[in-house]
Design a protein around this motif. Structure first.
Motif, mmCIF file in Angstrom:
data_model
loop_
_atom_site.group_PDB
_atom_site.id
_atom_site.type_symbol
_atom_site.label_atom_id
_atom_site.label_comp_id
_atom_site.label_asym_id
_atom_site.label_seq_id
_atom_site.Cartn_x
_atom_site.Cartn_y
_atom_site.Cartn_z
ATOM 1 N N ILE A 1 -14.213 5.375 -2.391
ATOM 2 C CA ILE A 1 -14.101 6.433 -3.407
ATOM 3 C C ILE A 1 -13.434 5.878 -4.667
ATOM 4 C CG2 ILE A 1 -12.997 8.654 -3.929
ATOM 5 C CD1 ILE A 1 -13.238 9.349 -0.936
ATOM 6 N N LEU A 2 -12.378 5.062 -4.466
ATOM 7 C CA LEU A 2 -11.649 4.512 -5.616
ATOM 8 C C LEU A 2 -12.471 3.478 -6.368
ATOM 9 C CD1 LEU A 2 -8.079 4.045 -4.108
ATOM 10 C CD2 LEU A 2 -8.830 5.786 -5.726
ATOM 11 N N LEU B 1 0.842 -1.201 0.000
ATOM 12 C CA LEU B 1 0.000 0.000 0.000
ATOM 13 C C LEU B 1 0.881 1.256 0.000
ATOM 14 C CD1 LEU B 1 -2.791 1.330 0.220
ATOM 15 C CD2 LEU B 1 -2.680 1.044 2.697
ATOM 16 N N PHE B 2 1.939 1.205 0.794
ATOM 17 C CA PHE B 2 2.861 2.336 0.895
ATOM 18 C C PHE B 2 3.529 2.603 -0.452
ATOM 19 C CE2 PHE B 2 7.030 3.994 2.690
ATOM 20 C CZ PHE B 2 6.517 5.248 2.943
ATOM 21 N N LEU C 1 -4.005 0.627 -6.353
ATOM 22 C CA LEU C 1 -4.673 0.941 -5.084
ATOM 23 C C LEU C 1 -6.098 0.381 -5.068
ATOM 24 C CD1 LEU C 1 -3.511 4.629 -4.434
ATOM 25 C CD2 LEU C 1 -2.934 2.622 -3.056
ATOM 26 N N THR D 1 1.131 4.039 -2.818
ATOM 27 C CA THR D 1 0.757 5.386 -2.414
ATOM 28 C C THR D 1 1.866 6.379 -2.739
ATOM 29 O OG1 THR D 1 -0.607 4.503 -0.634
ATOM 30 C CG2 THR D 1 0.019 6.800 -0.465
ATOM 31 N N LEU D 2 3.111 5.961 -2.553
ATOM 32 C CA LEU D 2 4.241 6.871 -2.827
ATOM 33 C C LEU D 2 4.210 7.365 -4.271
ATOM 34 C CD1 LEU D 2 7.555 5.634 -1.182
ATOM 35 C CD2 LEU D 2 6.283 7.712 -0.706
ATOM 36 N N HIS D 3 3.628 6.555 -5.163
ATOM 37 C CA HIS D 3 3.569 6.964 -6.565
ATOM 38 C C HIS D 3 2.121 7.094 -7.042
ATOM 39 C CE1 HIS D 3 7.858 6.381 -6.540
ATOM 40 N NE2 HIS D 3 7.657 5.205 -6.006
ATOM 41 N N TRP D 4 1.171 7.003 -6.110
ATOM 42 C CA TRP D 4 -0.253 7.152 -6.397
ATOM 43 C C TRP D 4 -0.683 6.377 -7.634
ATOM 44 C CZ3 TRP D 4 -3.038 8.830 -2.493
ATOM 45 C CH2 TRP D 4 -2.366 9.540 -1.494
ATOM 46 N N LYS D 5 -0.422 5.054 -7.571
ATOM 47 C CA LYS D 5 -0.829 4.177 -8.673
ATOM 48 C C LYS D 5 -2.274 3.741 -8.426
ATOM 49 C CE LYS D 5 3.795 2.524 -9.673
ATOM 50 N NZ LYS D 5 4.754 1.427 -9.478
ATOM 51 N N ILE D 6 -3.176 4.497 -8.984
ATOM 52 C CA ILE D 6 -4.597 4.318 -8.676
ATOM 53 C C ILE D 6 -5.101 2.914 -9.018
ATOM 54 C CG2 ILE D 6 -6.932 5.212 -9.096
ATOM 55 C CD1 ILE D 6 -5.112 7.157 -7.597
ATOM 56 N N MET E 1 -10.822 5.460 1.928
ATOM 57 C CA MET E 1 -10.349 5.719 0.566
ATOM 58 C C MET E 1 -10.936 4.760 -0.463
ATOM 59 S SD MET E 1 -8.170 7.850 -0.830
ATOM 60 C CE MET E 1 -9.123 8.070 -2.294
ATOM 61 N N PHE F 1 -7.578 2.907 5.163
ATOM 62 C CA PHE F 1 -7.617 2.871 3.700
ATOM 63 C C PHE F 1 -8.919 2.229 3.192
ATOM 64 C CE2 PHE F 1 -6.831 0.507 -0.267
ATOM 65 C CZ PHE F 1 -6.587 1.574 -1.113
#
Lengths: 293, 293
Positions: free
Chosen positions: A261-262, A165-166, A177, A169-174, A258, A254
């Protein structure tokens, strides 16, 4: 230090739970966390036929052991990756465990399938962990569906889940995620997948394996050196040490805040491999393409 | 080591930019990053009247200096927090800078306002940094609007922004994540707010202040001890050290991939303080409530 539950001498301290346990109470704790993890996501019941993917390492072996102890109907699945020494040593451990427990073990041999990992890595020059993961997921699914299982189970723990997850998240790979949760439903030709150990840390799993005297493979895969996830595990553990409870909160908040929403934004794969029917983005799935190389 | 631009002897190495610079080329680099940060979000132009919030510390002083050098129309705003020694020492540094540059400085004195921070902390027992931040934002906005400024500017750097993003991500605080970006538009009675240094690290800002011989306050606020953001800065710096470029990618991919999804979900505040008109969740805003204590 005394056991939080029974006041006997404690053998293990768990800061994130603000508790210490003796051997017996730790095992109780461990089973309770798995049961809680299963119930929280309605993963499966005792009527379901479970297939647990076992590598021979401590996490999957501990999980297999715990599911048997908890009375689930569970068979093992071992994929021999064809990595000299490492894979055969792992197979031996898994076989020995299965026969000692009298449970059924299913085996896939990647050499017989024509795609042993060392050869695949040499031919494709892809990142070993990435391509190996794809191949394993393919066979997890195939053996699970062909064998009529209800759920495919993996031994991912809280450290695996939070480090992934980290990283995402560091690169916001939707798109990654969106798939990051302990239960993936059965859809698009994919078997239901569950990670019942998501509430337990690597440390807790190691303690369980030690207390239960599980004979697992301690060797790590020769291809996994320098994997970035271990970096992230280190940082998350340092944060956990400073603020106990952060890891589970990171993962749980998460799902809660989150993921809903995703999920609204999720686009589903609709293609299926022309050769084998496995869901894919292209005409052929990765495994069928690899077999043709 | 040679300067990447002019091949003179380099004085500073920037791994995340895969570059090294001599003094002059570093200053060029610094101004270019600010200009890029402004343009990327269309923050403001040279026609706008800017109000920069200055604490006396290196970041806000460096930014004020850079905006003057870049030819922007900028006045300073200093809020004397009423923290003995610390606040007066800060005010002195800010006044000296303003008079040396011949630029206008606006001052708010929280003692005169009846809400000096030490008293507020004692009365409310709230976390000092949280309540102080609320009070400062209130006066930033008030002075900005009353003075007819177009934009309120703050000296937040990449480390501030990424450690805040990291903290909000660790607990998935959606309502905070929704507001995490270098430009907040003018809406609901709030002045437009911009952070033009979001592309620059704390290290780069310190180097700029050093090269430009800016006389800033080195003392840190006595209330800020043990703030959790500094922990996160440490961890992010360790990750940056292992994988240069991670911090800016973490922040930029957030705007690009995540923020558009979150913004659709954003609920806007509609209440305004009955006393002063400042947007608030309750009947009265925090500052008006504090003044009544």
């Amino acid at each position: 230090m005394k056991c939080t539950r029974c006041k006997k001498e404690a053998e293990v301290e768990l800061k994130s739970h603000n508790a210490a346990f003796c051997r017996d109470c730790f095992l109780e704790f461990f089973y309770r966390q798995i049961t809680k993890g299963i119930k929280q996501f309605k993963m499966f019941s005792k009527k379901d036929r479970l297939l647990v993917a076992v590598s021979g390492g401590k996490d999957s072996m501990a999980l297999w052991d715990a599911l048997i102890e908890l009375g689930y109907n569970v068979e093992g699945l071992f994929i021999n990756l064809g990595i000299d020494k490492f894979s055969d040593a792992a197979e031996e451990k898994v076989k020995a465990f299965a026969s000692s427990k009298g449970v059924k073990l299913n085996i896939v041999d990647l050499k017989k399938e024509g795609i042993p990992i060392p050869e695949v890595v040499k031919k494709t020059r892809k990142v070993p962990c990435a391509i190996c993961g794809q191949i394993k997921r393919y066979y997890f699914n195939k053996v699970g569906l062909d064998g009529g299982f209800d759920v495919l189970i993996t031994g991912h723990n809280l450290d695996d889940e939070t480090s992934r997850l980290f990283s995402n998240t560091l690169h916001w790979k939707i798109e990654y995620l969106q798939d990051q949760k302990p239960l993936l439903p059965s859809e698009n030709g994919l078997l239901r997948k569950a990670k019942p150990m998501w509430r337990l840390t690597e440390f807790e799993t190691a303690v369980y394996a030690f207390f239960r005297k599980i004979d697992y493979l301690e060797m790590s895969c020769p291809f996994s050196k320098g994997a970035t996830f271990s970096q992230y595990k280190r940082h998350l553990n340092a944060i956990e040490y400073e603020s106990p409870g952060t890891k589970i909160d990171f993962y749980q908040s998460f799902f809660k805040n989150m993921l809903p929403i995703l999920e609204e934004k999720r686009e589903k794969v609709v293609n299926f491999c022309k050769n084998c029917g496995y869901p894919t983005f292209g005409e052929l799935c990765t495994v069928c393409r690899l077999k043709m190389l």
